[in-house]
Design a protein around this motif. Sequence first.
Motif, PDB file in Angstrom:
ATOM      1  N   SER A 183       0.829  -1.209   0.000  1.00 34.58           N
ATOM      2  CA  SER A 183       0.000   0.000   0.000  1.00 34.58           C
ATOM      3  C   SER A 183       0.863   1.257   0.000  1.00 34.58           C
ATOM      4  N   ILE A 184       1.881   1.257   0.880  1.00 43.46           N
ATOM      5  CA  ILE A 184       2.762   2.425   0.996  1.00 43.46           C
ATOM      6  C   ILE A 184       4.198   1.937   1.102  1.00 43.46           C
ATOM      7  N   LEU A 185       5.017   2.342   0.146  1.00 38.72           N
ATOM      8  CA  LEU A 185       6.455   2.079   0.180  1.00 38.72           C
ATOM      9  C   LEU A 185       7.140   3.339   0.667  1.00 38.72           C
ATOM     10  N   SER A 186       7.985   3.214   1.714  1.00 39.00           N
ATOM     11  CA  SER A 186       8.613   4.422   2.252  1.00 39.00           C
ATOM     12  C   SER A 186      10.066   4.185   2.657  1.00 39.00           C
ATOM     13  N   PRO A 187      10.993   4.291   1.703  1.00 39.11           N
ATOM     14  CA  PRO A 187      12.412   4.370   2.040  1.00 39.11           C
ATOM     15  C   PRO A 187      12.778   5.820   2.347  1.00 39.11           C
ATOM     16  N   ASN A 188      13.955   6.024   2.938  1.00 39.42           N
ATOM     17  CA  ASN A 188      14.430   7.403   2.988  1.00 39.42           C
ATOM     18  C   ASN A 188      15.132   7.719   1.672  1.00 39.42           C
ATOM     19  N   ALA A 189      15.558   8.951   1.508  1.00 37.79           N
ATOM     20  CA  ALA A 189      16.064   9.392   0.205  1.00 37.79           C
ATOM     21  C   ALA A 189      17.312   8.609  -0.216  1.00 37.79           C
ATOM     22  N   GLU A 190      18.258   8.426   0.707  1.00 34.81           N
ATOM     23  CA  GLU A 190      19.476   7.703   0.358  1.00 34.81           C
ATOM     24  C   GLU A 190      19.171   6.258  -0.006  1.00 34.81           C
TER      25      GLU A 190
ATOM     26  N   SER B 200      15.050  16.792  -7.346  1.00 38.90           N
ATOM     27  CA  SER B 200      14.744  16.206  -8.647  1.00 38.90           C
ATOM     28  C   SER B 200      15.039  14.706  -8.667  1.00 38.90           C
ATOM     29  N   SER B 201      16.129  14.277  -8.026  1.00 36.19           N
ATOM     30  CA  SER B 201      16.445  12.849  -8.026  1.00 36.19           C
ATOM     31  C   SER B 201      15.456  12.069  -7.162  1.00 36.19           C
ATOM     32  N   ILE B 202      14.973  12.683  -6.085  1.00 35.05           N
ATOM     33  CA  ILE B 202      13.966  12.033  -5.233  1.00 35.05           C
ATOM     34  C   ILE B 202      12.654  11.882  -5.997  1.00 35.05           C
ATOM     35  N   GLU B 203      12.269  12.916  -6.705  1.00 38.16           N
ATOM     36  CA  GLU B 203      11.037  12.839  -7.507  1.00 38.16           C
ATOM     37  C   GLU B 203      11.170  11.772  -8.595  1.00 38.16           C
ATOM     38  N   ARG B 204      12.342  11.709  -9.192  1.00 41.14           N
ATOM     39  CA  ARG B 204      12.566  10.692 -10.223  1.00 41.14           C
ATOM     40  C   ARG B 204      12.460   9.298  -9.619  1.00 41.14           C
ATOM     41  N   ALA B 205      13.051   9.095  -8.432  1.00 37.45           N
ATOM     42  CA  ALA B 205      13.014   7.783  -7.786  1.00 37.45           C
ATOM     43  C   ALA B 205      11.583   7.358  -7.486  1.00 37.45           C
ATOM     44  N   ALA B 206      10.768   8.286  -6.989  1.00 34.51           N
ATOM     45  CA  ALA B 206       9.368   7.953  -6.688  1.00 34.51           C
ATOM     46  C   ALA B 206       8.650   7.480  -7.946  1.00 34.51           C
ATOM     47  N   GLY B 207       8.860   8.174  -9.043  1.00 32.11           N
ATOM     48  CA  GLY B 207       8.246   7.781 -10.303  1.00 32.11           C
ATOM     49  C   GLY B 207       8.709   6.408 -10.764  1.00 32.11           C
ATOM     50  N   MET B 208       9.997   6.108 -10.556  1.00 33.08           N
ATOM     51  CA  MET B 208      10.526   4.810 -10.960  1.00 33.08           C
ATOM     52  C   MET B 208       9.904   3.682 -10.142  1.00 33.08           C
ATOM     53  N   PHE B 209       9.732   3.895  -8.838  1.00 30.74           N
ATOM     54  CA  PHE B 209       9.104   2.867  -8.007  1.00 30.74           C
ATOM     55  C   PHE B 209       7.667   2.608  -8.459  1.00 30.74           C
ATOM     56  N   LEU B 210       6.958   3.657  -8.811  1.00 36.12           N
ATOM     57  CA  LEU B 210       5.592   3.478  -9.311  1.00 36.12           C
ATOM     58  C   LEU B 210       5.593   2.731 -10.641  1.00 36.12           C
ATOM     59  N   ASP B 211       6.552   3.050 -11.508  1.00 36.43           N
ATOM     60  CA  ASP B 211       6.658   2.340 -12.786  1.00 36.43           C
ATOM     61  C   ASP B 211       6.966   0.861 -12.571  1.00 36.43           C
ATOM     62  N   ILE B 212       7.771   0.580 -11.546  1.00 39.46           N
ATOM     63  CA  ILE B 212       8.112  -0.812 -11.247  1.00 39.46           C
ATOM     64  C   ILE B 212       6.883  -1.572 -10.755  1.00 39.46           C
TER      65      ILE B 212
ATOM     66  N   LEU C 132      18.777   1.830  -3.975  1.00 34.98           N
ATOM     67  CA  LEU C 132      18.066   0.702  -4.575  1.00 34.98           C
ATOM     68  C   LEU C 132      18.013   0.819  -6.095  1.00 34.98           C
ATOM     69  N   LEU C 133      17.863   2.042  -6.572  1.00 28.95           N
ATOM     70  CA  LEU C 133      17.662   2.284  -7.999  1.00 28.95           C
ATOM     71  C   LEU C 133      18.943   2.646  -8.740  1.00 28.95           C
ATOM     72  N   SER C 134      20.080   2.562  -8.038  1.00 29.95           N
ATOM     73  CA  SER C 134      21.389   2.878  -8.625  1.00 29.95           C
ATOM     74  C   SER C 134      21.441   4.311  -9.144  1.00 29.95           C
ATOM     75  N   LEU C 135      20.791   5.230  -8.446  1.00 36.40           N
ATOM     76  CA  LEU C 135      20.839   6.649  -8.799  1.00 36.40           C
ATOM     77  C   LEU C 135      21.923   7.330  -7.974  1.00 36.40           C
TER      78      LEU C 135
END
Length: 338
Positions: free
Chosen positions: A183-190, A205-217, A195-198
């Motif tokens: 229901s809710i995935l919540s890592p911290n920013a680091e 901007s990188s945090i926003e990108r990571a959130a979008g990638m998790f949703l895409d996954i 996890l995403l090799s960013l």
Amino acid sequence: MVNENGPTFVTLGMFIIDEFIFLNDQGQPTGRTLAPQIGGGGTYAAIGARIWLPARQIGMIVDKGHDFPVLIHRELLRYGPDMWNFREQETGTTRALNSYRGDHRNFEYLTPRIRITPRDLSNSKLENCAMLHFICSPTRANAIMSEIHEVNGWAPTTIYEPIPDRCVPEELPSLTKVLPFISILSPNAEEALALLSLPLPPTRSSIERAAGMFLDIGVGTEGGGWVIIRSGGMGAYLKARNTEGLWVNAFWTNKDAGKIVDVTGAGNSFLGGLAAGLFFTSGNVEEATLYATVSASFTIEQEGLPTVIQSPDLSQEKWNDDSPQRRLELLKMRHRKQ
């Protein structure tokens, strides 16, 4: 048999007694000492929820070894005996060592871990909770979700917090398998970026990108889901599929350095506060994140857990001699002015 009157929030996180060593940058003792303290991400999550909810609506298993300190037992009871499900263990209580060398913190277990799973909630007052929080590797998260699915009619809101040392690219395949049911995935920013090799350090901007990638996954594809990336002084970024992302400000920021004493447990208490917020707002994640932010604000004001004091007539509680509701209204006002 499923308990139809289960608690609002239960955490599968372990109770830990934390011990401490403080060294300077050269590895020499600084002379600073700190008595063993209540620890464990689950404990901080439970207290984050307790800031808002009565003890009877919260549940956590505490494995109590033969060496369980009397003072720590008394301290737990101050938050309300109803929230703790003590299990007597013949072995010692789970302990961990926090080693500080300059600004670097190392964490290691001193005793074997006693992991808690959904099956441990069966036939107890903790079964059939509305919201379930767990802190573990993606591989173990898959096992936890399998146990949840074994219980007929139980579909809790799942709040999954990846354990820091398993936030590595090698865990991404296991994470991909479990995300559709979270229901809710919540890592911290680091953790999210790792996890995403960013690249680090995190930026908005990188945090926003990571959130979008998790949703895409695949977060929540089996019934809707959110990504909430906890980002320290930057606040928290939350996003669901087909929605605009939203930043929620931290209550205390880097400008309030005097208020920030120790950030240990802040992310865990944030998620307990989030669960309480979901209860009060009928599942509105954006509003619930404000409750989460306030819970974190109380956690970082001291070493260890925040303190609670009840008014003489038992009608009100103060945490760290302040009102959570006052802070919530102040945070709402800040956001309305943006």
